[in-house]
Design an enzyme around this catalytic site. Sequence first.
Site, PDB file in Angstrom:
ATOM      1  N   GLU A 128       7.465  -9.058 -25.757  1.00  0.00           N
ATOM      2  CA  GLU A 128       8.205  -8.658 -26.956  1.00  0.00           C
ATOM      3  C   GLU A 128       8.736  -7.242 -26.732  1.00  0.00           C
ATOM      4  O   GLU A 128       8.007  -6.271 -26.827  1.00  0.00           O
ATOM      5  CB  GLU A 128       7.291  -8.707 -28.177  1.00  0.00           C
ATOM      6  CG  GLU A 128       8.037  -8.443 -29.485  1.00  0.00           C
ATOM      7  CD  GLU A 128       7.093  -8.272 -30.666  1.00  0.00           C
ATOM      8  OE1 GLU A 128       7.527  -8.529 -31.789  1.00  0.00           O
ATOM      9  OE2 GLU A 128       5.932  -7.881 -30.456  1.00  0.00           O
ATOM     10  N   HIS A 197      13.294  -7.971 -33.604  1.00  0.00           N
ATOM     11  CA  HIS A 197      13.490  -6.521 -33.675  1.00  0.00           C
ATOM     12  C   HIS A 197      14.976  -6.219 -33.485  1.00  0.00           C
ATOM     13  O   HIS A 197      15.370  -5.398 -32.659  1.00  0.00           O
ATOM     14  CB  HIS A 197      12.617  -5.809 -32.642  1.00  0.00           C
ATOM     15  CG  HIS A 197      11.166  -5.854 -32.973  1.00  0.00           C
ATOM     16  ND1 HIS A 197      10.552  -4.894 -33.764  1.00  0.00           N
ATOM     17  CD2 HIS A 197      10.208  -6.760 -32.662  1.00  0.00           C
ATOM     18  CE1 HIS A 197       9.276  -5.213 -33.903  1.00  0.00           C
ATOM     19  NE2 HIS A 197       9.044  -6.339 -33.254  1.00  0.00           N
ATOM     20  N   ASN A 221      10.772 -10.003 -40.681  1.00  0.00           N
ATOM     21  CA  ASN A 221      10.254  -8.708 -40.260  1.00  0.00           C
ATOM     22  C   ASN A 221      11.023  -8.161 -39.066  1.00  0.00           C
ATOM     23  O   ASN A 221      11.262  -8.869 -38.090  1.00  0.00           O
ATOM     24  CB  ASN A 221       8.765  -8.818 -39.918  1.00  0.00           C
ATOM     25  CG  ASN A 221       7.944  -9.226 -41.119  1.00  0.00           C
ATOM     26  OD1 ASN A 221       7.417 -10.329 -41.185  1.00  0.00           O
ATOM     27  ND2 ASN A 221       7.849  -8.352 -42.086  1.00  0.00           N
ATOM     28  N   ASP A 275       0.310 -13.283 -34.879  1.00  0.00           N
ATOM     29  CA  ASP A 275       0.786 -11.901 -34.670  1.00  0.00           C
ATOM     30  C   ASP A 275      -0.399 -10.940 -34.631  1.00  0.00           C
ATOM     31  O   ASP A 275      -0.285  -9.764 -34.997  1.00  0.00           O
ATOM     32  CB  ASP A 275       1.776 -11.498 -35.768  1.00  0.00           C
ATOM     33  CG  ASP A 275       2.635 -10.293 -35.395  1.00  0.00           C
ATOM     34  OD1 ASP A 275       3.133 -10.259 -34.266  1.00  0.00           O
ATOM     35  OD2 ASP A 275       2.792  -9.383 -36.236  1.00  0.00           O
TER      36      ASP A 275
END
Length: 384
Positions: A128, A197, A221, A275
Amino acid sequence: MQDFTLYNATVFTGNDVLHGASVRVANGLIQEVCTGGPNDADGIDLRGQWLVPGFVDLQLYGGSDVCLNESPTAETVAHIYQTHLKNGTTSVLPTLYSTSFDRTLKAVEAVRIGQKTAPNGVLGLHVEGPYINPEKRGVHSVTHVRPPVDAELDELLEKGREVIRILTVAPEIFHPEQLSRLLEQTRTTPIRLSVGHSNATYQQATAVFNAGIPLATHLYNAMRPFESREPGTVGAIFDHPTVRASIVADGFHCDWASIRVAKRLLNERLFLISDAMFANPPRPSHALEDLVIQYENGRYTNHEGKLAGSAITLLDAVRNGIQYVGLEPAEAFRMASTVPAEIMGLGNTLGKIQAGFVANLVVLTDALAVSEVIANGQFQNRSR
């Protein structure tokens, strides 16, 4: 290998719920699923309890004591797997948040060992970042978040070809030629690109989904939100016919109603992840480089109050989905097992209770507490 029959079970097969069913296991595989009593004298009466496919978690950073970023070793990978196995997660994708290239390569090698030592358990690595948008970096390191460089990206894809399974990126920070090349490079590998992101507009996100990016990382998110005049990344996910999105059902990352709306819109395209930064139990604090977080009142935050992963297991997400979102149990199980297994290209071996599938199974009480965990046909919580 253990051979046994589980009977008098409420079985979620991945498609249907069977009451009073039996499942026969031999040589680590499911041999038969049927209604009625056991086919041998060595049967185990589950007394009507749930028997569901083992959960498949595609994003989790750590176990109870250590995370992959702080110690990218085979021992850490094993610890992550064993921590979450206790709560029914029989397959994991250990995840690395934005870090140095050297640490990333160490994590690749650590997970490579895990894939060999825990087949059907450690499925690969989720990387990530660091190629994410600084405006949506969340708690990712301002030092390590960076634009992609061709040579680094080429080496990562070459060395991680058989290990990396998900690479989360913000497509808008790539040059068009870079992005096209990345799509081409990953098209013939097991690596799945995921938008996360990201501050991508609706048009930008839709374009990359149409170009072949199949996933989105933790819906809502760290991504451009939905607005009436600019539907953003969230709107592009909702509007696209095939992209699949993960979501964190911990009570902090999303309002329960937001998950309910997303489920209604995405249906089979929405799946659960933990997560988990640390879980089972969560570690009180974590400090590595410029990331310093504390666990308090059920969540991890940094000094700015920003969320830093979760403190749950995938079983917690399943329970929350049922209790607070209003999901039917079978649907919550599907979002935690069947769908993520399919996303990994393992829909013919994991995520279902069906003849020929790996015997990764979880027995749950009516209150959704773990009674038994079976991995590769082996009991984890009892001797047989």
